[in-house]
Design a protein around this motif. Structure first.
Motif, PDB file in Angstrom:
ATOM      1  N   LEU A  24       0.852  -1.184   0.000  1.00 30.09           N
ATOM      2  CA  LEU A  24       0.000   0.000   0.000  1.00 30.09           C
ATOM      3  C   LEU A  24       0.892   1.240   0.000  1.00 30.09           C
ATOM      4  O   LEU A  24       1.780   1.357   0.839  1.00 30.09           O
ATOM      5  N   SER A  25       0.667   2.128  -0.948  1.00 32.16           N
ATOM      6  CA  SER A  25       1.490   3.326  -1.082  1.00 32.16           C
ATOM      7  C   SER A  25       0.608   4.553  -1.238  1.00 32.16           C
ATOM      8  O   SER A  25      -0.598   4.448  -1.436  1.00 32.16           O
ATOM      9  N   VAL A  26       1.244   5.709  -1.192  1.00 36.27           N
ATOM     10  CA  VAL A  26       0.549   6.977  -1.361  1.00 36.27           C
ATOM     11  C   VAL A  26       0.923   7.531  -2.737  1.00 36.27           C
ATOM     12  O   VAL A  26       2.096   7.682  -3.063  1.00 36.27           O
ATOM     13  N   LYS A  27      -0.105   7.833  -3.526  1.00 33.84           N
ATOM     14  CA  LYS A  27       0.092   8.367  -4.876  1.00 33.84           C
ATOM     15  C   LYS A  27      -0.155   9.869  -4.858  1.00 33.84           C
ATOM     16  O   LYS A  27      -1.167  10.328  -4.339  1.00 33.84           O
ATOM     17  N   VAL A  28       0.809  10.626  -5.414  1.00 36.41           N
ATOM     18  CA  VAL A  28       0.659  12.071  -5.562  1.00 36.41           C
ATOM     19  C   VAL A  28       1.040  12.447  -6.989  1.00 36.41           C
ATOM     20  O   VAL A  28       1.758  11.721  -7.666  1.00 36.41           O
ATOM     21  N   SER A  29       0.575  13.598  -7.428  1.00 30.62           N
ATOM     22  CA  SER A  29       0.961  14.075  -8.754  1.00 30.62           C
ATOM     23  C   SER A  29       2.419  14.502  -8.723  1.00 30.62           C
ATOM     24  O   SER A  29       2.975  14.803  -7.659  1.00 30.62           O
ATOM     25  N   GLU A  30       3.021  14.547  -9.898  1.00 29.43           N
ATOM     26  CA  GLU A  30       4.407  15.033  -9.981  1.00 29.43           C
ATOM     27  C   GLU A  30       4.505  16.459  -9.448  1.00 29.43           C
ATOM     28  O   GLU A  30       5.500  16.821  -8.825  1.00 29.43           O
ATOM     29  N   ASN A  31       3.462  17.250  -9.680  1.00 30.94           N
ATOM     30  CA  ASN A  31       3.459  18.646  -9.216  1.00 30.94           C
ATOM     31  C   ASN A  31       3.479  18.746  -7.696  1.00 30.94           C
ATOM     32  O   ASN A  31       3.998  19.719  -7.148  1.00 30.94           O
ATOM     33  N   ASN A  32       2.903  17.785  -7.007  1.00 27.58           N
ATOM     34  CA  ASN A  32       2.833  17.826  -5.540  1.00 27.58           C
ATOM     35  C   ASN A  32       3.920  17.001  -4.865  1.00 27.58           C
ATOM     36  O   ASN A  32       3.981  16.952  -3.637  1.00 27.58           O
ATOM     37  N   TYR A  33       4.790  16.390  -5.633  1.00 32.50           N
ATOM     38  CA  TYR A  33       5.838  15.531  -5.072  1.00 32.50           C
ATOM     39  C   TYR A  33       6.718  16.287  -4.075  1.00 32.50           C
ATOM     40  O   TYR A  33       6.984  15.804  -2.986  1.00 32.50           O
ATOM     41  N   TYR A  34       7.164  17.486  -4.421  1.00 36.54           N
ATOM     42  CA  TYR A  34       8.085  18.215  -3.541  1.00 36.54           C
ATOM     43  C   TYR A  34       7.421  18.631  -2.232  1.00 36.54           C
ATOM     44  O   TYR A  34       8.059  18.607  -1.179  1.00 36.54           O
TER      45      TYR A  34
END
Length: 85
Positions: free
Chosen positions: A43-53
């Motif tokens: 189980l992982s957390v998915k974020v957009s590339e824009n919100n990665y930082y």
């Protein structure tokens, strides 16, 4: 365009980190860890590339010991490319 999956070795930490991101207004989803990553609890957390930082900055603050890595995922033609970042 792809997305980023933040993997943990603990399901509990995945759920907690997702909640922390949500509290801070950062869109995210709990997803199955891509098998191509070969790590984590599933189980992982998915974020957009824009919100990665933004997510990484919060991750450093909470310092979960079960953090397994962050992976950039691109999907094309029914295939996935998963790369450790």
């Amino acid at each position: 365009m792809g997305y980023v999956v933040i993997a943990f070795r603990s399901r509990e930490h995945s759920v907690k980190f997702s909640a922390i991101l949500t509290e801070r207004g950062i869109p995210n989803n709990l997803v199955n860890t891509p098998k191509e990553a070969g790590v984590g609890c599933g189980l992982s957390v998915k974020v957009s590339e824009n919100n990665y930082y933004f997510a990484v900055r919060l991750l450093r603050k909470v310092n979960f010991s079960s953090f397994a890595g962050a992976f950039k995922v691109k999907e094309y033609g029914g295939r996935k490319s998963v790369r450790l970042i």
